[in-house]
Write a protein that holds these residues in place. Structure first.
Motif, PDB file in Angstrom:
ATOM      1  N   THR A 157     -37.198 -19.400  -2.357  1.00  0.00           N
ATOM      2  CA  THR A 157     -35.746 -19.393  -2.204  1.00  0.00           C
ATOM      3  C   THR A 157     -35.386 -19.033  -0.775  1.00  0.00           C
ATOM      4  O   THR A 157     -35.911 -18.067  -0.209  1.00  0.00           O
ATOM      5  N   THR A 158     -34.503 -19.824  -0.189  1.00  0.00           N
ATOM      6  CA  THR A 158     -34.058 -19.617   1.188  1.00  0.00           C
ATOM      7  C   THR A 158     -32.551 -19.765   1.214  1.00  0.00           C
ATOM      8  O   THR A 158     -32.014 -20.752   0.714  1.00  0.00           O
ATOM      9  N   HIS A 159     -31.865 -18.811   1.824  1.00  0.00           N
ATOM     10  CA  HIS A 159     -30.406 -18.846   1.895  1.00  0.00           C
ATOM     11  C   HIS A 159     -29.965 -19.371   3.252  1.00  0.00           C
ATOM     12  O   HIS A 159     -30.574 -19.053   4.275  1.00  0.00           O
ATOM     13  N   LEU A 160     -28.907 -20.175   3.239  1.00  0.00           N
ATOM     14  CA  LEU A 160     -28.402 -20.803   4.454  1.00  0.00           C
ATOM     15  C   LEU A 160     -26.922 -20.478   4.637  1.00  0.00           C
ATOM     16  O   LEU A 160     -26.225 -20.164   3.669  1.00  0.00           O
ATOM     17  N   ASN A 161     -26.460 -20.588   5.874  1.00  0.00           N
ATOM     18  CA  ASN A 161     -25.042 -20.439   6.201  1.00  0.00           C
ATOM     19  C   ASN A 161     -24.456 -21.810   6.468  1.00  0.00           C
ATOM     20  O   ASN A 161     -25.017 -22.572   7.266  1.00  0.00           O
ATOM     21  N   LEU A 162     -23.332 -22.127   5.839  1.00  0.00           N
ATOM     22  CA  LEU A 162     -22.642 -23.387   6.102  1.00  0.00           C
ATOM     23  C   LEU A 162     -21.973 -23.300   7.474  1.00  0.00           C
ATOM     24  O   LEU A 162     -21.199 -22.389   7.737  1.00  0.00           O
ATOM     25  N   VAL A 163     -22.296 -24.274   8.340  1.00  0.00           N
ATOM     26  CA  VAL A 163     -21.771 -24.299   9.700  1.00  0.00           C
ATOM     27  C   VAL A 163     -20.666 -25.342   9.840  1.00  0.00           C
ATOM     28  O   VAL A 163     -19.664 -25.121  10.515  1.00  0.00           O
ATOM     29  N   ASP A 164     -20.841 -26.502   9.191  1.00  0.00           N
ATOM     30  CA  ASP A 164     -19.881 -27.585   9.352  1.00  0.00           C
ATOM     31  C   ASP A 164     -19.982 -28.543   8.169  1.00  0.00           C
ATOM     32  O   ASP A 164     -21.040 -28.667   7.544  1.00  0.00           O
ATOM     33  N   VAL A 165     -18.869 -29.216   7.880  1.00  0.00           N
ATOM     34  CA  VAL A 165     -18.827 -30.259   6.859  1.00  0.00           C
ATOM     35  C   VAL A 165     -18.131 -31.466   7.455  1.00  0.00           C
ATOM     36  O   VAL A 165     -17.044 -31.344   8.015  1.00  0.00           O
ATOM     37  N   LYS A 166     -18.778 -32.627   7.374  1.00  0.00           N
ATOM     38  CA  LYS A 166     -18.155 -33.893   7.749  1.00  0.00           C
ATOM     39  C   LYS A 166     -17.995 -34.702   6.466  1.00  0.00           C
ATOM     40  O   LYS A 166     -18.964 -34.914   5.746  1.00  0.00           O
ATOM     41  N   ARG A 167     -16.785 -35.144   6.215  1.00  0.00           N
ATOM     42  CA  ARG A 167     -16.530 -35.945   5.023  1.00  0.00           C
ATOM     43  C   ARG A 167     -16.272 -37.373   5.464  1.00  0.00           C
ATOM     44  O   ARG A 167     -15.331 -37.638   6.207  1.00  0.00           O
ATOM     45  N   LEU A 168     -17.112 -38.300   5.014  1.00  0.00           N
ATOM     46  CA  LEU A 168     -16.962 -39.700   5.370  1.00  0.00           C
ATOM     47  C   LEU A 168     -16.234 -40.435   4.254  1.00  0.00           C
ATOM     48  O   LEU A 168     -16.303 -40.055   3.076  1.00  0.00           O
ATOM     49  N   SER A 169     -15.530 -41.494   4.607  1.00  0.00           N
ATOM     50  CA  SER A 169     -14.725 -42.228   3.622  1.00  0.00           C
ATOM     51  C   SER A 169     -15.578 -42.859   2.523  1.00  0.00           C
ATOM     52  O   SER A 169     -15.083 -43.126   1.430  1.00  0.00           O
ATOM     53  N   SER A 170     -16.872 -43.065   2.775  1.00  0.00           N
ATOM     54  CA  SER A 170     -17.773 -43.628   1.766  1.00  0.00           C
ATOM     55  C   SER A 170     -18.140 -42.622   0.684  1.00  0.00           C
ATOM     56  O   SER A 170     -18.763 -42.979  -0.313  1.00  0.00           O
ATOM     57  N   GLY A 171     -17.767 -41.363   0.898  1.00  0.00           N
ATOM     58  CA  GLY A 171     -18.148 -40.312  -0.038  1.00  0.00           C
ATOM     59  C   GLY A 171     -19.336 -39.502   0.434  1.00  0.00           C
ATOM     60  O   GLY A 171     -19.688 -38.490  -0.175  1.00  0.00           O
ATOM     61  N   ILE A 172     -19.970 -39.912   1.513  1.00  0.00           N
ATOM     62  CA  ILE A 172     -21.085 -39.161   2.082  1.00  0.00           C
ATOM     63  C   ILE A 172     -20.526 -37.886   2.713  1.00  0.00           C
ATOM     64  O   ILE A 172     -19.499 -37.907   3.386  1.00  0.00           O
ATOM     65  N   LEU A 173     -21.231 -36.779   2.490  1.00  0.00           N
ATOM     66  CA  LEU A 173     -20.904 -35.527   3.152  1.00  0.00           C
ATOM     67  C   LEU A 173     -22.015 -35.175   4.127  1.00  0.00           C
ATOM     68  O   LEU A 173     -23.196 -35.241   3.775  1.00  0.00           O
ATOM     69  N   GLY A 174     -21.651 -34.808   5.328  1.00  0.00           N
ATOM     70  CA  GLY A 174     -22.606 -34.277   6.306  1.00  0.00           C
ATOM     71  C   GLY A 174     -22.501 -32.769   6.274  1.00  0.00           C
ATOM     72  O   GLY A 174     -21.499 -32.194   6.708  1.00  0.00           O
ATOM     73  N   LEU A 175     -23.486 -32.096   5.706  1.00  0.00           N
ATOM     74  CA  LEU A 175     -23.468 -30.659   5.535  1.00  0.00           C
ATOM     75  C   LEU A 175     -24.429 -30.021   6.525  1.00  0.00           C
ATOM     76  O   LEU A 175     -25.637 -30.251   6.460  1.00  0.00           O
ATOM     77  N   THR A 176     -23.890 -29.247   7.450  1.00  0.00           N
ATOM     78  CA  THR A 176     -24.717 -28.592   8.473  1.00  0.00           C
ATOM     79  C   THR A 176     -24.846 -27.120   8.145  1.00  0.00           C
ATOM     80  O   THR A 176     -23.843 -26.436   7.920  1.00  0.00           O
ATOM     81  N   TYR A 177     -26.083 -26.648   8.122  1.00  0.00           N
ATOM     82  CA  TYR A 177     -26.404 -25.259   7.803  1.00  0.00           C
ATOM     83  C   TYR A 177     -27.308 -24.649   8.859  1.00  0.00           C
ATOM     84  O   TYR A 177     -28.044 -25.359   9.544  1.00  0.00           O
ATOM     85  N   SER A 178     -27.263 -23.319   8.943  1.00  0.00           N
ATOM     86  CA  SER A 178     -28.238 -22.569   9.729  1.00  0.00           C
ATOM     87  C   SER A 178     -28.878 -21.544   8.785  1.00  0.00           C
ATOM     88  O   SER A 178     -28.337 -21.254   7.708  1.00  0.00           O
ATOM     89  N   LEU A 179     -30.008 -20.990   9.194  1.00  0.00           N
ATOM     90  CA  LEU A 179     -30.658 -19.967   8.385  1.00  0.00           C
ATOM     91  C   LEU A 179     -29.869 -18.666   8.465  1.00  0.00           C
ATOM     92  O   LEU A 179     -29.261 -18.367   9.496  1.00  0.00           O
ATOM     93  N   LYS A 180     -29.867 -17.909   7.380  1.00  0.00           N
ATOM     94  CA  LYS A 180     -29.220 -16.578   7.386  1.00  0.00           C
ATOM     95  C   LYS A 180     -30.104 -15.609   8.105  1.00  0.00           C
ATOM     96  O   LYS A 180     -31.298 -15.704   8.127  1.00  0.00           O
TER      97      LYS A 180
END
Length: 180
Positions: A157-180
């Motif tokens: 188990t590894t926990h991450l911090n959400l850094v950014d979210v990009k929402r594309l019109s196709s429904g794709i999400l770009g989820l950027t994380y860094s390590l805690k």
């Protein structure tokens, strides 16, 4: 110090294998542009053997259809981690010795981002275990694959911090994380 960004395409049920079966229906200009931004922000690519061999087979023939993206893929320096590969052919340097140690040395060199290409596998696990990745970019596709290889299967188990979210019109999400 350089930053390592690991980029992966993944389905809603966590599958990363055989993306050609599920990526294509959602691959549009918006996703292409977002993916290009990530590639052009890097000045080196980091591969495991399998992803490197797969890409080395196809990208050199794709400049006509993929333009600047393919030119960048073909010209950017590449580093390949492998215990079995003895030589490279596609503008690449083989990482010899302790992979974590050698990748840490790459990060210390001057330059831009190092983009880790390919999903999962032993290299991804090694980078995670040694906390060498600075950002994880998961392109979450609005697809349920039902079966296939899952990213980081078997890792602790590894926990991450959400850094950014990009929402594309196709429904794709770009989820950027860094390590805690």
């Amino acid at each position: 110090m350089r930053k390592i960004v690991e980029q992966a395409v993944v389905t809603l049920d966590g599958v990363t294998s055989t993306p050609q079966n599920w990526v294509v229906p959602n691959w549009d200009d918006e996703y292409q542009n977002a993916s290009s931004d990530v590639l052009f922000a890097a000045d080196a690519l980091l591969y495991g053997r399998r992803s490197y061999e797969d890409h080395a087979e196809v990208w050199p023939t794709m400049e006509e259809g993929y333009g600047d993206y393919a030119v960048r893929m073909n010209s950017i320096p590449k580093y390949v981690a492998s215990r079995t590969l003895r030589e490279t052919k596609w503008n690449a340097t083989l990482i010899v010795g302790d992979v974590a140690e050698e990748v840490a040395k790459l990060k210390e060199q001057p330059g831009g981002n190092i983009l880790k290409v390919g999903t999962g596998g032993e290299l991804s696990r090694t980078l995670l275990e040694h906390r060498l990745v600075d950002e994880y970019l998961f392109w979450l596709f609005p697809t349920i694959a039902g079966s296939g290889y899952r990213l980081y299967d078997g890792i602790d188990t590894t926990h991450l911090n959400l850094v950014d979210v990009k929402r594309l019109s196709s429904g794709i999400l770009g989820l950027t994380y860094s390590l805690k």
